[in-house]
Write an enzyme that holds these catalytic residues in place. Structure first.
Site, PDB file in Angstrom:
ATOM      1  N   CYS A 257     -19.159  -8.088  10.066  1.00 63.29           N
ATOM      2  CA  CYS A 257     -18.513  -6.790   9.814  1.00 63.29           C
ATOM      3  C   CYS A 257     -18.171  -6.038  11.098  1.00 63.29           C
ATOM      4  CB  CYS A 257     -19.380  -5.928   8.907  1.00 63.29           C
ATOM      5  SG  CYS A 257     -19.502  -6.602   7.238  1.00 63.29           S
TER       6      CYS A 257
ATOM      7  N   GLU B 114     -16.897  -1.172  -1.791  1.00 65.74           N
ATOM      8  CA  GLU B 114     -16.129  -2.077  -0.928  1.00 65.74           C
ATOM      9  C   GLU B 114     -15.702  -3.338  -1.674  1.00 65.74           C
ATOM     10  OE1 GLU B 114     -17.882  -1.175   3.507  1.00 65.74           O
ATOM     11  OE2 GLU B 114     -18.557  -2.970   2.476  1.00 65.74           O
TER      12      GLU B 114
ATOM     13  N   HIS C 219      -3.796   1.524   3.278  1.00 62.89           N
ATOM     14  CA  HIS C 219      -3.101   0.585   4.162  1.00 62.89           C
ATOM     15  C   HIS C 219      -3.159   1.018   5.624  1.00 62.89           C
ATOM     16  CE1 HIS C 219      -1.738  -1.012   0.347  1.00 62.89           C
ATOM     17  NE2 HIS C 219      -1.485  -2.130   0.993  1.00 62.89           N
TER      18      HIS C 219
END
Length: 122
Positions: A23, A112, A67
């Site tokens: 991550c 997530e 985005h």
């Protein structure tokens, strides 16, 4: 007491500074954000709070994340865009938008993935 819940989604990339693992690299998620508010009574047409109004407030917040690389957007340019920080940041922003409304913001969830998420309640 009535509890009203809405969910919205956004797509974004992020990376966790100082994380020891995958991550730490830039990667993406399809985030699900859930919001819970509470109202003590119904209005004259029988609504505790209009779903569409709550979705609109949430959309205004999430649109700037959609985005994008979260690490480039305040406050995540300074703090890690962890699910915990995302949920608490959205909570603080949404609380301001609902300040004049006859409702109480109870919780914001940030997922997530379908398997992992966090709920923030101050």
């Amino acid at each position: 007491m009535y509890e009203i819940t809405v969910e919205k989604y956004f797509e974004a990339a992020h990376f966790l500074r100082g994380y020891q693992g995958k991550c730490e690299n830039i990667h993406g998620h399809r985030y699900k954000v859930g919001v819970k508010i509470e109202a003590g009574k119904l209005n004259k047409i029988g609504l505790a709070y209009d779903f569409m109004d709550l979705k609109c407030h949430l959309k205004e917040i999430l649109d700037r994340y959609d985005h994008a690389c979260l690490n480039d957007i305040k406050p995540f340019d300074k703090i890690n865009p962890s699910a915990e920080n995302i949920a608490s940041t959205i909570f603080k922003e949404l609380k301001k938008k609902l300040a004049a409304e006859p409702v109480t913001l109870k919780a914001v969830e940030a997922w997530e993935s379908p398997e992992q998420g966090v709920s923030y309640r101050p």
